[in-house]
Write a protein that holds these residues in place. Structure first.
Motif, short mmCIF file in Angstrom:
data_model
loop_
_atom_site.label_atom_id
_atom_site.label_comp_id
_atom_site.label_asym_id
_atom_site.label_seq_id
_atom_site.Cartn_x
_atom_site.Cartn_y
_atom_site.Cartn_z
N ILE A 288 1.55 1.02 -11.89
CA ILE A 288 0.95 -0.39 -10.38
C ILE A 288 1.72 -2.11 -10.92
O ILE A 288 1.53 -2.53 -12.05
N SER A 289 2.97 -2.52 -9.49
CA SER A 289 3.16 -4.37 -9.91
C SER A 289 2.80 -4.68 -9.22
O SER A 289 2.44 -6.48 -10.01
N SER A 290 1.23 -5.03 -8.37
CA SER A 290 0.58 -5.76 -8.44
C SER A 290 -1.14 -5.43 -8.29
O SER A 290 -2.20 -5.11 -7.69
N THR B 114 3.81 10.26 -6.99
CA THR B 114 4.75 10.78 -7.39
C THR B 114 3.72 11.41 -9.29
O THR B 114 3.91 11.67 -9.98
N ILE B 115 2.73 10.16 -9.10
CA ILE B 115 2.41 10.89 -10.57
C ILE B 115 1.66 12.14 -10.83
O ILE B 115 1.53 12.73 -11.56
N PHE C 183 1.24 -1.24 -0.09
CA PHE C 183 0.24 -0.04 -0.01
C PHE C 183 1.05 1.11 -0.08
O PHE C 183 0.68 2.35 -0.48
N THR C 184 1.64 1.45 0.85
CA THR C 184 2.65 2.30 0.77
C THR C 184 3.01 2.80 -0.45
O THR C 184 3.40 4.19 -0.63
N ASP C 185 4.19 1.66 -1.09
CA ASP C 185 4.29 1.63 -1.93
C ASP C 185 3.27 2.31 -2.92
O ASP C 185 3.56 3.34 -4.43
#
Length: 406
Positions: free
Chosen positions: A92-94, A70-71, A61-63
């Motif tokens: 998003i990685s997941s 950043t976006i 979540f924090t990531d």
């Protein structure tokens, strides 16, 4: 005004494990939108993550919150929710997994819904077979067109099969959008705007002529087995084109004076209010019951000795499938003896029932009601409570053998 983002636990939505979906919530110009992360947890885990999984989820979540910020910083004065959505889900990685969504759907089905469960499983296997990395975000209209071509050209599957699989996939998308698991903006299905339209297979079922039906009625084979399955085929034809699974599930308690009342197995678990189907009995239906029905005729006993109490739904499904094969096999013999070149399968019995009634002038809504159709919305609008006498008059057309002898 600069957009802001935060991790959000949506307590308004709860799954069967008492968990709530987690999103990144973005505020901009007094508007807010949620961007689901595809992960859920209980309120207690969210407030105090103790387990290893909960701690790993919180790192995730924090990531994602960091990525969101950043976006936002990169977009600056060009920020819009649409641009944020595109950039966020591409980075998003997941993202919410398609396989988990299919698994949740399959797990939600009653164990008696064997055919439906297997159809979702087959659909997922085909999708993963085409693209092992398939996810919600990667399934675009272009992807769907390529999948359709792969299924029909390389795998040799029919358009009907492709349509069934993709309707399952569309249903998964609909559930996920409605539950806020994925954003509506990535929905790939539709009839305009470059979206993908699911193909419909051509209806290859052909109705037999009333003359051929008459010949089948009058035919007697030297084989008792052939006669038995011919009589069961006629039961289907005269019995509202009843599905073989429903025929096998009929019990003596379904019999009423001059009628059979039953609920379709296919729709019992899919609609809150299920229409009861009424079959008008005639000599051919009563003959099949008299010759092949179980004795004694106990109220809770199956009429025909095909299904057994105590078996699993899958085992009873297989028994019904076997009866379909037996009827079709023996009707091929009848067709060959009579020189009827068209197929004479259980599906032709149902299609002939509907077509001959339609050609007789029976109202389409009545026919739909007698068939037990519940998925044709445009037809259901016209469904009403028809007088049984009208139904009896319409059913007479099924044995009006002298009307058409072409």
């Amino acid at each position: 005004m600069r957009a802001t983002a935060s991790i959000y636990l949506n307590t308004d939505e709860t799954n069967k494990l008492n968990q709530h979906p987690i999103s990144i919530k973005v505020y901009f110009k007094r508007k807010r939108k949620k961007f689901p992360l595809g992960v859920s947890m209980t309120k207690e885990e969210f407030n105090n993550p103790k387990s290893k999984k909960a701690k790993e989820d919180f790192i995730f979540f924090t990531d994602q919150l960091a990525k969101a910020n950043t976006i936002i910083n990169d977009l600056k004065e060009h920020f819009t929710f649409e641009l944020f959505n595109k950039k966020f889900y591409s980075s998003i990685s997941s993202a919410p997994t398609l396989q988990n969504a299919f698994k949740d759907k399959i797990d939600s089905l009653d164990e008696a819904q064997v055919g439906t469960r297997e159809m979702y499983q087959h659909a997922l296997q085909a999708i993963i077979g085409f693209d092992p990395r398939a996810q919600f975000s990667t399934i675009t209209p272009n992807w769907l067109h390529k999948f359709e071509k792969w299924m029909t050209v390389e795998k040799g599957k029919s358009i009907t099969t492709v349509g069934m699989y993709l309707r399952n996939l569309r249903h998964i998308f609909n559930i996920s959008v409605n539950q806020g698991i994925i954003p509506r903006e990535i929905y790939p299905f539709g009839s305009s705007g470059g979206l993908y339209t699911i193909p419909s297979g051509k209806n290859k079922k052909k109705a037999l002529s009333i003359h051929d039906i008459q010949r089948i009625v009058e035919y007697t084979s030297p084989s008792d087995t052939v006669n038995k399955y011919k009589d069961l085929w006629l039961f289907i034809y005269f019995g509202n084109g009843i599905n073989v699974k429903d025929l096998c599930a009929l019990k003596y308690q379904n019999l009423q004076p001059g009628e059979i009342h039953f609920l379709r197995q296919k729709t019992i678990r899919t609609k809150r209010e299920v229409e009861q189907i009424i079959i008008i009995r005639n000599e051919h239906i009563d003959r099949a019951i008299r010759l092949y029905g179980q004795k004694p005729a106990l109220k809770d006993a199956y009429i025909f000795p095909f299904l057994e109490d105590g078996l699993t739904p899958r085992e009873n499904d297989r028994k019904a499938e076997d009866i379909v094969k037996r009827i079709n096999k023996n009707m091929r013999i009848v067709g060959k003896e009579l020189g009827i070149t068209s197929p004479i399968r259980t599906m032709e019995a149902r299609h002939s029932f509907a077509t001959i009634l339609k050609n007789s002038g029976a109202p389409l809504a009545m026919i739909s009601k007698m068939l037990g159709h519940t998925s044709i919305t445009t037809t259901e609008i016209y469904l009403g409570s028809f007088e049984k006498e009208d139904m009896r008059k319409a059913v007479q057309a099924l044995s009006n053998f002298n009307r058409d002898k072409k």
